[in-house]
Enzyme design. Sequence first.
Site, PDB file in Angstrom:
ATOM      1  N   ARG A 184      -2.586  -8.762   3.171  1.00 39.28           N
ATOM      2  CA  ARG A 184      -1.185  -9.058   2.859  1.00 39.28           C
ATOM      3  C   ARG A 184      -0.311  -7.862   3.226  1.00 39.28           C
ATOM      4  O   ARG A 184      -0.550  -6.739   2.788  1.00 39.28           O
ATOM      5  CB  ARG A 184      -1.026  -9.359   1.366  1.00 39.28           C
ATOM      6  CG  ARG A 184      -1.513 -10.727   0.941  1.00 39.28           C
ATOM      7  CD  ARG A 184      -0.619 -11.853   1.459  1.00 39.28           C
ATOM      8  NE  ARG A 184       0.756 -11.708   1.035  1.00 39.28           N
ATOM      9  CZ  ARG A 184       1.221 -12.155  -0.144  1.00 39.28           C
ATOM     10  NH1 ARG A 184       0.388 -12.745  -1.005  1.00 39.28           N
ATOM     11  NH2 ARG A 184       2.491 -12.012  -0.459  1.00 39.28           N
ATOM     12  N   ASP A 209     -17.076  16.963   6.352  1.00 37.19           N
ATOM     13  CA  ASP A 209     -15.685  17.100   5.930  1.00 37.19           C
ATOM     14  C   ASP A 209     -15.442  16.527   4.534  1.00 37.19           C
ATOM     15  O   ASP A 209     -14.628  17.052   3.775  1.00 37.19           O
ATOM     16  CB  ASP A 209     -14.773  16.411   6.945  1.00 37.19           C
ATOM     17  CG  ASP A 209     -14.639  17.213   8.224  1.00 37.19           C
ATOM     18  OD1 ASP A 209     -14.777  18.442   8.172  1.00 37.19           O
ATOM     19  OD2 ASP A 209     -14.391  16.611   9.286  1.00 37.19           O
ATOM     20  N   TYR A 246      -7.632  10.098   8.294  1.00 31.65           N
ATOM     21  CA  TYR A 246      -7.015   8.761   8.329  1.00 31.65           C
ATOM     22  C   TYR A 246      -5.723   8.780   9.134  1.00 31.65           C
ATOM     23  O   TYR A 246      -5.410   7.831   9.862  1.00 31.65           O
ATOM     24  CB  TYR A 246      -6.760   8.316   6.888  1.00 31.65           C
ATOM     25  CG  TYR A 246      -6.453   6.858   6.700  1.00 31.65           C
ATOM     26  CD1 TYR A 246      -6.746   5.897   7.673  1.00 31.65           C
ATOM     27  CD2 TYR A 246      -5.879   6.414   5.510  1.00 31.65           C
ATOM     28  CE1 TYR A 246      -6.469   4.568   7.472  1.00 31.65           C
ATOM     29  CE2 TYR A 246      -5.605   5.070   5.299  1.00 31.65           C
ATOM     30  CZ  TYR A 246      -5.902   4.147   6.280  1.00 31.65           C
ATOM     31  OH  TYR A 246      -5.609   2.828   6.078  1.00 31.65           O
ATOM     32  N   GLN A 254      -8.858   8.337  -3.817  1.00 25.16           N
ATOM     33  CA  GLN A 254      -9.121   7.828  -5.159  1.00 25.16           C
ATOM     34  C   GLN A 254      -7.895   7.100  -5.701  1.00 25.16           C
ATOM     35  O   GLN A 254      -6.781   7.626  -5.668  1.00 25.16           O
ATOM     36  CB  GLN A 254      -9.485   8.974  -6.109  1.00 25.16           C
ATOM     37  CG  GLN A 254     -10.729   9.743  -5.715  1.00 25.16           C
ATOM     38  CD  GLN A 254     -11.990   8.913  -5.832  1.00 25.16           C
ATOM     39  OE1 GLN A 254     -12.036   7.917  -6.549  1.00 25.16           O
ATOM     40  NE2 GLN A 254     -13.044   9.315  -5.133  1.00 25.16           N
TER      41      GLN A 254
END
Length: 284
Positions: free
Chosen positions: A155, A75, A187, A244
Amino acid sequence: MTGSKTPSADAVRTAAVVTHGKPEAIGEGLELLERVAGEARVELAYPKDEAEKHDRDADTAGFQKVDLVVVLGGDGTMLRALRRTLGTGTPVIGVNFGEVGFLTSIKAHALEDGLRRVFAGDYVIAELPTLDIEAGTDRHVAVNDIVIASSIIGRMIELGWAVGGEDLGVVPCDGVLCSTPSGSTGYNLSNGGPVLVWGLDAQVVTFIAPHSLHARPLVVPRSRDVEIENRTADVAAAVLVDGQPVGELAAGESVVVRLGEQSSLLAHLPEATFFRRYRETFAS
C-alpha cells in the site's frame, strides 16, 4: 565533524570483543584475536549481548571501561557495536567476517597483522554523525538510518515533508529514509541515494519507490531539520530506527529528524580510508 583524527599515540591495554553470534562464520578468528591480545598484553572483555532489547536499551557500562571495541563480523555487527558505544567515548574497529564489510578495515585473512598494529596504537578515528528523531514525546537516536514507511506491504502512502521549516509538498511513495554518512552505503544506496563521504556533517533524505518524477534525494546540513508527516487517511506509517520499529504515525501525525549531538567513533587502519574502501567495494 572533522572526519579522521591523527593516529592514536597510546597502545591499547583493554578491549571489548563483539561478534555476530555465529561461531562457525568466524572460524578461528576469535582464537587468533585472543592469541594476538595475549602477546600484546591486552586484556579482553566480553560484554553481554543485549540484542533481545533491540540494542537501544543495552547497558554500555562494559564499553566505558575499555580503550577499544573489536568487532568480528560484518556491517550489521559493526552498527550494533557503534550503537552500544554511543556516549562512551570508546572507538570501534572491525575485522570483516561478513559479506560487504564497508565499515570494517581489517580483512579476515589479515587479522593477526592488523590487530597487532591496532593494539600498538596504529589506527585513526572517524567521527560520524548520528540522527535524532522526535515523535511526539518519544526521542530516539540512529547510527544508520531512520525509515518512515507504509505499515501495509503493497500500500502506497502520501508523505508531506519540509526542510528547515519550508514546505516541499507531498510525495506518494512506499516511504522515506533519512540516513547518516555511515548509513548511506546501506538501504539509502539501494534506493538510489548518494553515498556521503565520512567527514560530512549532513544527512540524506531519499524517498522509497516514489510515484513521482520529481522526488530526488536531498542532502541536508545540520542547520536544517527534516519534518515528515503522514498525509494518508487510511494507512498508518511505521517508524523504524536502525531497522527496529519504534512506533507508527496516524494520519496527520509527524516526526522531526535532525543531526544528533552524539557521534559514533569508527576506528580504522590509516590506509583503510573511505575512498579506498569505496573503490574496492563499489567502483571495482
